[in-house]
Design a protein around this motif. Structure first.
Motif, mmCIF file in Angstrom:
data_model
loop_
_atom_site.group_PDB
_atom_site.id
_atom_site.type_symbol
_atom_site.label_atom_id
_atom_site.label_comp_id
_atom_site.label_asym_id
_atom_site.label_seq_id
_atom_site.Cartn_x
_atom_site.Cartn_y
_atom_site.Cartn_z
ATOM 1 N N PRO A 301 -18.910 62.882 46.622
ATOM 2 C CA PRO A 301 -17.868 63.915 46.619
ATOM 3 C C PRO A 301 -16.866 63.675 47.751
ATOM 4 C CG PRO A 301 -19.861 64.758 47.622
ATOM 5 C CD PRO A 301 -20.201 63.390 47.116
ATOM 6 N N PRO A 302 -15.610 64.068 47.555
ATOM 7 C CA PRO A 302 -14.633 63.937 48.637
ATOM 8 C C PRO A 302 -14.906 64.960 49.739
ATOM 9 C CG PRO A 302 -13.646 65.013 46.720
ATOM 10 C CD PRO A 302 -15.037 64.582 46.321
ATOM 11 N N PRO A 303 -14.469 64.681 50.977
ATOM 12 C CA PRO A 303 -13.755 63.471 51.374
ATOM 13 C C PRO A 303 -14.683 62.253 51.433
ATOM 14 C CG PRO A 303 -14.183 64.817 53.304
ATOM 15 C CD PRO A 303 -14.642 65.613 52.119
ATOM 16 N N ALA A 304 -14.234 61.178 50.861
ATOM 17 C CA ALA A 304 -15.021 59.945 50.820
ATOM 18 C C ALA A 304 -14.076 58.760 50.934
ATOM 19 C CB ALA A 304 -15.835 59.865 49.532
ATOM 20 N N VAL A 305 -14.630 57.629 51.335
ATOM 21 C CA VAL A 305 -13.827 56.418 51.424
ATOM 22 C C VAL A 305 -14.588 55.266 50.794
ATOM 23 C CG1 VAL A 305 -14.666 55.900 53.781
ATOM 24 C CG2 VAL A 305 -12.512 54.895 52.967
ATOM 25 N N LEU A 306 -13.932 54.565 49.891
ATOM 26 C CA LEU A 306 -14.505 53.400 49.226
ATOM 27 C C LEU A 306 -14.188 52.169 50.068
ATOM 28 C CD1 LEU A 306 -13.198 54.199 45.615
ATOM 29 C CD2 LEU A 306 -15.429 54.815 46.595
ATOM 30 N N ILE A 307 -15.221 51.481 50.523
ATOM 31 C CA ILE A 307 -15.046 50.347 51.433
ATOM 32 C C ILE A 307 -15.546 49.084 50.749
ATOM 33 C CG2 ILE A 307 -15.624 49.409 53.694
ATOM 34 C CD1 ILE A 307 -16.259 52.256 54.611
ATOM 35 N N SER A 308 -14.751 48.030 50.800
ATOM 36 C CA SER A 308 -15.171 46.776 50.169
ATOM 37 C C SER A 308 -14.579 45.587 50.902
ATOM 38 C CB SER A 308 -14.748 46.734 48.694
ATOM 39 O OG SER A 308 -13.331 46.736 48.575
ATOM 40 N N GLY A 309 -15.210 44.439 50.696
ATOM 41 C CA GLY A 309 -14.728 43.174 51.235
ATOM 42 C C GLY A 309 -14.747 42.117 50.159
ATOM 43 N N GLY A 310 -14.630 40.875 50.563
ATOM 44 C CA GLY A 310 -14.544 39.785 49.604
ATOM 45 C C GLY A 310 -13.149 39.197 49.623
ATOM 46 N N GLU A 311 -12.842 38.430 48.617
ATOM 47 C CA GLU A 311 -11.528 37.784 48.563
ATOM 48 C C GLU A 311 -11.039 37.736 47.125
ATOM 49 O OE1 GLU A 311 -9.473 33.493 49.677
ATOM 50 O OE2 GLU A 311 -11.143 34.246 50.867
ATOM 51 N N THR A 312 -9.972 38.456 46.856
ATOM 52 C CA THR A 312 -9.363 38.401 45.539
ATOM 53 C C THR A 312 -8.459 37.171 45.445
ATOM 54 O OG1 THR A 312 -7.502 39.783 46.237
ATOM 55 C CG2 THR A 312 -9.423 40.909 45.313
ATOM 56 N N THR A 313 -7.927 36.943 44.269
ATOM 57 C CA THR A 313 -7.042 35.807 44.049
ATOM 58 C C THR A 313 -5.756 36.283 43.392
ATOM 59 O OG1 THR A 313 -8.191 35.363 41.964
ATOM 60 C CG2 THR A 313 -8.854 34.072 43.866
ATOM 61 N N VAL A 314 -4.726 35.475 43.523
ATOM 62 C CA VAL A 314 -3.450 35.726 42.864
ATOM 63 C C VAL A 314 -3.074 34.468 42.103
ATOM 64 C CG1 VAL A 314 -1.003 36.250 43.151
ATOM 65 C CG2 VAL A 314 -2.705 37.364 44.628
ATOM 66 N N THR A 315 -2.992 34.572 40.793
ATOM 67 C CA THR A 315 -2.598 33.431 39.975
ATOM 68 C C THR A 315 -1.100 33.500 39.739
ATOM 69 O OG1 THR A 315 -4.749 33.414 38.873
ATOM 70 C CG2 THR A 315 -2.967 32.205 37.809
ATOM 71 N N VAL A 316 -0.394 32.515 40.256
ATOM 72 C CA VAL A 316 1.062 32.477 40.155
ATOM 73 C C VAL A 316 1.452 31.562 39.005
ATOM 74 C CG1 VAL A 316 3.195 31.913 41.362
ATOM 75 C CG2 VAL A 316 1.267 32.872 42.622
#
Length: 419
Positions: A301-316
């Protein structure tokens, strides 16, 4: 909590995440027993210089020497260990020259000496020594293809290891029979030693694999010699048991940020340190989770914070891309998917202080980002399609500029849902 309060909390969480990966705090407790003889320090990455300085501070009475290479602008003063600078994310001649120095220093260790390898994110570009018959220009061409390919970090590192004399255990082989200990700061999903800087001090687990499927993904621009090398097993396939010590990890930084949120009365929801995928697609998916928190109180329930890591990519694609990194692209996609949902703010940054090739670490977005952009005549969706997210945040004043942090535990993302 106002939107300004939300931004302040996100900023403090970011600072905690970066602080948890500071080599000055983390390195000393992981050092091995002091050698009877010399300690030869080698290695590379965005944190290599700050790690070298931390070793000097921890061991003032040890005979230290050696060479490390870091990104331009990421050097820090050292007294006994030489620091070189080179290009990232595409290698250059300075990277090759520094790596040759490093590979020459490691074999100098004797029976009573210690080779201490300092490894961190960015080492895949900075530790560069082509495997014959390849030349530096071949590796530059491959790195440019990799950066726009959409391949996962794991797939990129398979390619890099196959083409290098230093990656995939090459630095360990150069050290010969000397005692070798690696201290590493992880910037990869799952903290795989073979993926951190493409594993210069650990065996290559894919050395015997046929990588022709990755050659095909990289397309017709691949140099002929590179294509042939990816299809043949590595000549250096070997197994050995490394002494490998992680001194800082993405998960540790996420946990530090979570403590800041908890102290502020906000429930942290850790979604993991290994999120991958196209930045804009991850942004859409995370917007759905944020809506579930706001509307249904799930997974918290809020207040809450979604925390994540890793590495996304961008395909150009073939079109000329605009200015932007994976974190600002993620944030702009998230904001568009949330469509002005009240009470949701977010931050996304690269913990090394540089998102892609731009001068900012990333950005912070409030709930009114798309509306504010429209007031300035900015079509946020068109800018996203043009991979021009940096320009949007630059004009709106949402960029986070830290300068080089001298560490790197990959990306940090936090989505704060007030209610």
């Amino acid at each position: 909590m106002t939107d300004d309060d939300a931004r302040d909390l996100l900023q403090r969480m970011l600072e905690a995440a970066i602080g948890a990966a500071d080599p000055a705090r983390a390195l000393a407790r992981h050092l091995p027993e002091k050698p009877r003889g010399r300690c030869i320090v080698v290695g590379g990455g965005k944190a290599a210089a700050s790690m070298a300085r931390a070793v000097e501070q921890a061991w003032p009475d040890v005979d230290l020497s050696g060479v490390v290479v870091t990104r331009y602008g990421h050097a820090t003063p050292t007294d006994r260990i030489t620091v070189r600078e080179a290009s990232h994310p595409v290698p250059d001649a300075a990277a090759q020259e520094a790596t040759a120095e490093i590979m020459a220093a490691a074999p100098e260790a004797g029976a009573d000496d210690l080779v201490l390898a300092l490894v961190s994110g960015g080492g895949s570009s900075l530790l560069t020594l082509p495997r014959p018959p390849l030349a530096l220009d071949d590796l530059i061409a491959v790195n440019r293809l990799l950066l726009s390919s959409g391949l996962s970090i794991s797939e990129m590192n398979k390619v890099r290891r196959r083409l290098s004399q230093v990656k995939g255990g090459g630095l360990a082989r150069a050290a010969g029979q000397a005692r070798l200990v690696t201290l590493a700061i992880s910037d990869v999903p799952g903290d795989d030693p073979g993926a951190i800087a493409s594993g210069p001090t650990v065996p290559d687990p894919t050395a015997r694999e046929d990588l022709s499927h990755l050659a095909a993904k990289l397309g017709g621009g691949l140099p002929e010699a590179v294509d042939a090398m990816l299809r043949a097993p590595s000549p250096d396939a070997a197994d050995f048991a490394p002494d490998y010590r992680l001194i800082a990890t993405p998960q540790g930084s996420l946990a530090a940020a979570a403590e800041v949120a908890r102290a502020a009365g906000v429930t942290p929801v850790l979604l993991g340190d290994a999120l991958e995928g196209e930045a804009r697609e991850v942004g859409i998916a995370m917007a759905g989770i944020a809506r579930a928190v706001a509307r249904h109180g799930t997974p918290a329930p809020p207040p809450a914070v979604l925390i994540s890591g890793g590495e996304t990519t961008v395909t150009v694609g073939d079109e000329a891309p605009g200015r932007g990194g994976r974190n600002t692209e993620f944030l702009l996609s998230l904001a568009l998917a949330l469509d002005g949902h009240a009470g949701i703010s977010a931050a996304a940054v690269d913990t090394d202080g540089i998102d892609g090739t731009e001068i900012a670490a990333g950005a912070i977005a409030g709930p009114d980002l798309v509306r504010d952009a429209a007031r300035l005549g900015i079509d946020a969706r068109r800018m996203l399609e043009a991979h021009d997210s940096f320009t949007v945040f630059e004009r709106l004043g949402g960029l986070v500029t830290t300068g080089p942090t001298l560490t790197n535990v990959n990306d940090f993302r936090a989505i704060l849902i007030q209610g």
